[in-house]
Design a protein around this motif. Structure first.
Motif, mmCIF file in Angstrom:
data_model
loop_
_atom_site.group_PDB
_atom_site.id
_atom_site.type_symbol
_atom_site.label_atom_id
_atom_site.label_comp_id
_atom_site.label_asym_id
_atom_site.label_seq_id
_atom_site.Cartn_x
_atom_site.Cartn_y
_atom_site.Cartn_z
ATOM 1 N N TYR B 384 1.163 -1.083 -0.181
ATOM 2 C CA TYR B 384 0.036 -0.508 -0.147
ATOM 3 C C TYR B 384 0.654 1.159 -0.114
ATOM 4 C CZ TYR B 384 -3.463 -3.613 1.655
ATOM 5 O OH TYR B 384 -4.011 -4.518 1.741
ATOM 6 N N GLU B 389 -1.814 -0.576 7.095
ATOM 7 C CA GLU B 389 -3.237 -1.272 6.271
ATOM 8 C C GLU B 389 -3.950 -0.282 5.938
ATOM 9 O OE1 GLU B 389 -5.297 -6.009 5.818
ATOM 10 O OE2 GLU B 389 -3.598 -4.987 7.674
ATOM 11 N N ALA B 390 -3.917 0.377 4.985
ATOM 12 C CA ALA B 390 -5.028 0.987 4.263
ATOM 13 C C ALA B 390 -4.424 1.174 2.563
ATOM 14 C CB ALA B 390 -5.067 3.296 5.457
ATOM 15 N N THR B 391 -5.735 1.826 2.450
ATOM 16 C CA THR B 391 -5.690 1.702 0.611
ATOM 17 C C THR B 391 -4.916 2.844 0.816
ATOM 18 O OG1 THR B 391 -7.813 2.661 0.601
ATOM 19 C CG2 THR B 391 -7.281 0.246 0.412
ATOM 20 N N LYS B 392 -4.531 2.683 -0.970
ATOM 21 C CA LYS B 392 -3.323 4.564 -1.487
ATOM 22 C C LYS B 392 -4.376 5.615 -1.208
ATOM 23 C CE LYS B 392 0.288 1.349 -4.257
ATOM 24 N NZ LYS B 392 0.455 1.371 -4.874
#
Ligand code: SF4
Ligand code: SF4
Lengths: 263, 676
Positions: B384, B389-392
């Protein structure tokens, strides 16, 4: 002890906002990140640990398109020795049985004592491929394995059962196990590690080379067919709060109070 | 009669002495060889051009002991007495050989001066040695250890000088030369002997004792901490060599992770403990100390590459002996915040944080012992481009309502590129600093944009973890994006991004053909704000009557020497009083967020580093603690809560503080106060 591990590449969905195409046949994949299926990662680690302790060779197999080489490289970097990729052409609409057929034809000539797969895939979640494959191979199997002890010509495995109980089973070799997460601590695969295995050749094969007919795989060979995909409707009683952080907190507190949560 | 020097007076047979000397030299050379055979195993990809700067450092740090004096004048003086005494006596002894073998010049007035000079040097050495014992055993200076070797080395040296004086005394007592009083110590000792005959009888024995000790000392040097006599100057000379870039692709599996320079640094370490004194991890009571790490690394390498490994049984014995000892646990290296405080105080420039990074890269490469949260962080970074843990997509959310141009959606970037960085983009507390900075840039009407959700991680997190392959990938992504949108000017919120872009990229870029190299300039926002204040575009109308203190982020201060810029911005605001904490500028205390510690399981001891730091801020009586780094901001903000200082002390990023000062309502009364 030679070990075959079947692995799969899956999209990461924990934090993704999934979108489905208009026809409802497919999940849009452009914005998704792909990685090795979590259960399979534990299976590879387990295979490598057994190899490190008892010698032998680890072969990883996957069924997928060219991009799936990444998961094979990851497995090689973890310590697997050989890799086979079955091209997905022809398997697009296969169900668990069709995929197991593909894997079966690819591994039946590989000499092995132990066959490992993840207990399930994080995408479709069938949890069937490993067991169907074992049936096709005609070997004994155990599912949801959380511990393996190697004996003389046998293995003892610990299976996870409901409510925190475990079952201990002794099995003859060769055997197939579907591995549950938490059985070990999968090692970190660094880019340096992947660099090192970049020269290992990956064996390519496909439905034709394996002599599989359309009656065995694909939509024709499947007894399960996907009708339509849709996102679950927002359920009754679910409410999405909007506003600033403070407002959301205030509203949440109000709801709890209204429902009698706080006296 | 002209004074002259007699050599081997009444000493028989002289060849025994030469034999012993030869043995000592062989033992010495073998020890040296063992160290050098370790050094040559270190990874090296650079040529070593002759450096005048190195020579001048050698003189200043080596011969004059500049860095030993720093912060500890007593230690500096003591060391100079020993160093000059030792060196002088060594040269004196060499002169005797020249006089005996080559050309007889130790006679007449020169010999008188020579004798007197040697007496002074001997006294200096004696005084220095005794002083060192006092410091270690009576004053018990906390940073010094009291191991057997520490005592043995000093006592050994002391025996050599004292026996030297004694031999001289006996000789003078027996010879009774008229020029003897110039050797005043020996002369004074000689007066203790009434009978020349007795002195003459005892003389040869004591001569042999002295000869034996002196030769023993030479042989002993490479096997004890005295080896720093050779390694420290080498390390000081090498200190200013540019960092080497070793792309992952060019590494082979048998390459050692440490560089040749690390290995020389390890050997130069005298275990003086200055690093232990300043290490924030040790200071907070965590089970880690830089000195332990250095010693562990040195011993391991020596064992691994020792020439005697040729004899396998010896290796086995050594390994066995080692495993039965209590050593340093390699897992402890994750404690280091890479704050660089240790390098700043180390007299021989041991860059512990760099060596730790190399050691980490080994663990990362093996993969088995990587702390599990860090494993997750690195995987996220790969997938990412941020440690969470986070989307772009979430990366640009902080600026959704701010209408900031997204350079990645234009053909060519116009103006300054604000490189927001992972933490600033994603952490709720840190996002505020980005919003303030954007507000300030708009206020002063500077055209700027960001890379929106396409902004990658600069690679710092991977680099600190030793995941060099990932670092290189992210560096290439960054350079490629800057190039694609023709970004020439970059400003960062985080000192970590700033340092990576400014100091880590160039060595790697230099390996590429010139037309492919990155071509951008990077500044930290504090530098930009200072410039805006200087040219007059950033000015403050209304006074802000508040007392503040400033925390120097390690990667801005110690790593990049940016100490004044933030302070100048703070003091440009009328009414603000800036007070300093006990540790400030180069001496600043780390908040504990660096070195990837924020992305790991709890490494803290009972007190957190940030809590120690915030207590220092509290002690100044300041109302606001200002910092200039998103990680410091998060750490200190947390500490403020855990130490219940919420009502006494505010923690702010400099951007937030500046925005606050700029947004002040104009109060007429205040203005007049200022005019008065
Ligand atoms: S690393 Fe430097 S400061 Fe630390 S003990 Fe060694 S010589 Fe002293
Ligand atoms: S860099 Fe900082 S934390 Fe790391 S060893 Fe040195 S002083 Fe300690």
């Amino acid at each position: 002890m030679n070990i075959v591990v079947c692995v799969k590449q899956v999209p990461e969905v924990t934090d993704a906002e999934l979108e489905i195409n208009r026809e409802g046949t497919e999940i849009l994949k452009e914005d998704l990140e792909f990685d090795i299926n979590e259960w399979d990662n534990y299976a590879v680690e387990e295979a490598v640990l057994i190899k490190e302790a008892h010698g032998g060779k680890v072969t990883v197999v996957t069924l997928g398109d060219e991009d799936c080489e990444d998961v094979l490289r990851t497995a090689l970097a973890m310590g697997a020795d050989e890799a086979i990729r079955i091209d997905e052409q022809g398997f697009e609409f296969s169900d668990a049985a069709g995929i197991a057929q593909g894997l079966y034809h690819a591994v039946r000539d590989v000499p092995f004592d132990l066959l490992l797969t993840g207990a399930q895939g994080s995408d479709d979640g069938w949890a069937q491929v490993g067991l169907t494959l074992a049936e096709l191979l005609g070997i004994s199997y155990a599912s949801l394995v959380v511990g393996v002890e190697i004996g003389e010509g046998t293995i003892t495995v610990h299976r996870e059962l409901e409510s925190n109980t475990q079952e201990k089973v002794e099995m003859p070799l060769p055997a197939a196990l579907t591995i549950q997460t938490g059985i070990n601590n999968p090692r970190y695969v660094s880019i340096m590690g992947i660099q090192k295995v970049r020269r290992i050749e990956i064996k390519e094969t496909g439905s034709k080379e394996l002599g599989l007919s359309e009656a065995e795989i694909g939509s024709q060979g499947s007894s399960v067919a996907s009708q339509k995909l849709s996102l679950p409707p927002v359920g009754e009683g679910a409410e999405i709060l909007t506003g600033s952080l403070d407002e959301i907190c205030e509203k949440t507190a109000q709801i709890i109070r209204d429902k009698g949560g706080v006296m | 009669m002209t004074p002259f020097r007699t050599s081997y007076w009444h000493i028989e047979p002289v060849w025994v002495f030469y034999l012993l000397a030869a043995v000592a030299v062989v033992v010495f050379l073998f020890g040296l060889f063992a160290h050098v055979s370790v050094w040559v195993r270190g990874i090296r990809r650079q040529t070593l051009p002759f450096s005048w700067r190195g020579i001048s450092n050698l003189f200043l740090d080596g011969f004059l002991g500049r860095r030993i004096f720093k912060g500890d004048i007593a230690a500096g003086t003591m060391h100079l007495l020993i160093l000059w005494g030792f060196l002088g006596l060594f040269v004196g002894t060499v002169l005797i050989s020249v006089d005996y073998w080559v050309y007889h010049f130790l006679k007449g007035a020169f010999y008188i001066w020579y004798s007197a000079g040697l007496e002074i040097l001997g006294l200096m050495l004696t005084a220095g040695l005794i002083w060192s014992l006092i410091r270690r055993y009576l004053q018990r200076v906390p940073r010094l250890e009291r191991r057997f070797e520490d005592l043995a080395v000093v006592v050994f040296l002391l025996l050599v000088v004292l026996s030297g004086f004694a031999v001289e005394g006996l000789r003078l007592a027996a010879q009774r030369q008229e020029w003897a009083r110039w050797s005043f110590v020996g002369h004074w000792l000689s007066l203790l002997w009434v009978h020349p005959q007795g002195a003459l009888a005892a003389y040869p024995y004591l001569w042999w004792v002295h000869a034996f000790l002196s030769l023993g000392l030479i042989a002993f040097i490479p096997y004890c901490k005295l080896f720093h006599i050779l390694a420290a100057p080498t390390s000081i000379y090498l200190e200013n060599q540019p960092p080497q870039a070793i792309p992952v692709e060019t590494r082979s599996p048998d390459d050692e992770v440490f560089s040749y320079r690390d290995m020389i640094f390890f050997d130069a370490c005298t275990r003086c403990g200055r690093c232990v004194e300043v290490c924030p991890s040790t200071g907070a009571g965590e089970p880690f100390s830089p000195r332990d790490f250095i010693v562990w690394a040195r011993e391991n390498l020596l064992r691994k590459y020792h020439p005697l490994n040729y004899f396998t049984w010896l290796t086995r014995w050594a390994n066995h002996r080692h495993t039965s000892e209590q050593g340093f646990d390699p897992q402890k290296i994750w404690h280091c915040t890479t704050c660089r405080a240790c390098l700043d105080v180390c007299p021989v420039y041991v860059a512990t944080q760099d060596a730790i990074r190399q050691a980490r890269s080994k663990i990362i490469e093996e993969g088995i012992q990587v702390p599990s949260l860090l494993t997750q962080t690195l995987k996220n970074l790969y997938k990412y481009d941020n440690p969470w843990e986070a989307t772009k997509k979430k990366r640009a959310q902080w600026s959704q309502d701010l209408e900031i141009p997204d350079f990645s959606e234009t053909e060519e970037a116009e103006g300054l590129c604000y490189f927001v960085g992972c933490t600033t983009s994603m952490d709720i507390r840190a996002q505020k600093l980005a919003r303030s900075f954007a507000w300030i840039l708009k206020h002063v009407q500077i055209p700027f944009g960001t890379l929106g959700k396409r902004e990658p991680c600069c690679g710092d997190i991977a680099r600190r973890a030793g995941e060099d392959g990932l670092f290189e990938k992210q560096m290439e992504d960054c350079v490629e994006l800057f190039d694609r949108y023709r970004i020439r000017e970059v400003v960062t919120s985080s000192p970590h991004c700033f340092n990576t872009l400014q100091n880590e990229y160039p060595a790697f870029q230099a390996l590429k053909p010139p037309e492919e190299q990155a071509n951008f300039q990077v500044r930290h926002y504090t530098q930009l704000l200072r410039e805006l204040v200087k040219v007059g575009s950033l000015w403050f109308e209304n006074p802000l009557h508040v007392t503040v203190t400033y925390h120097d982020p390690c990667y801005l201060g110690r790593y990049n020497q940016v100490f004044d810029a933030p302070r100048e911005v703070i003091t440009a605001i009328p009414g603000v009083t800036l007070v300093e904490m006990a540790h400030n500028r180069a001496n600043s205390l780390c908040c504990g967020g660096g070195g990837d510690r924020v992305w790991q399981e709890n490494l803290d001891a009972d007190v957190k580093m940030a809590e120690i730091r915030i207590r220092e801020a509290e002690a100044t009586g300041a109302e606001i603690l200002i910092t200039a780094c998103p990680l410091c901001l998060i750490m200190l903000e947390d500490a403020r809560k855990t130490t219940s200082l919420e009502h006494t002390l505010q923690v702010m990023d400099l951007n937030e503080f500046v925005q606050m000062a700029l947004s002040l309502e104009h109060i007429p009364g205040e203005q007049s106060v200022r005019r008065r």
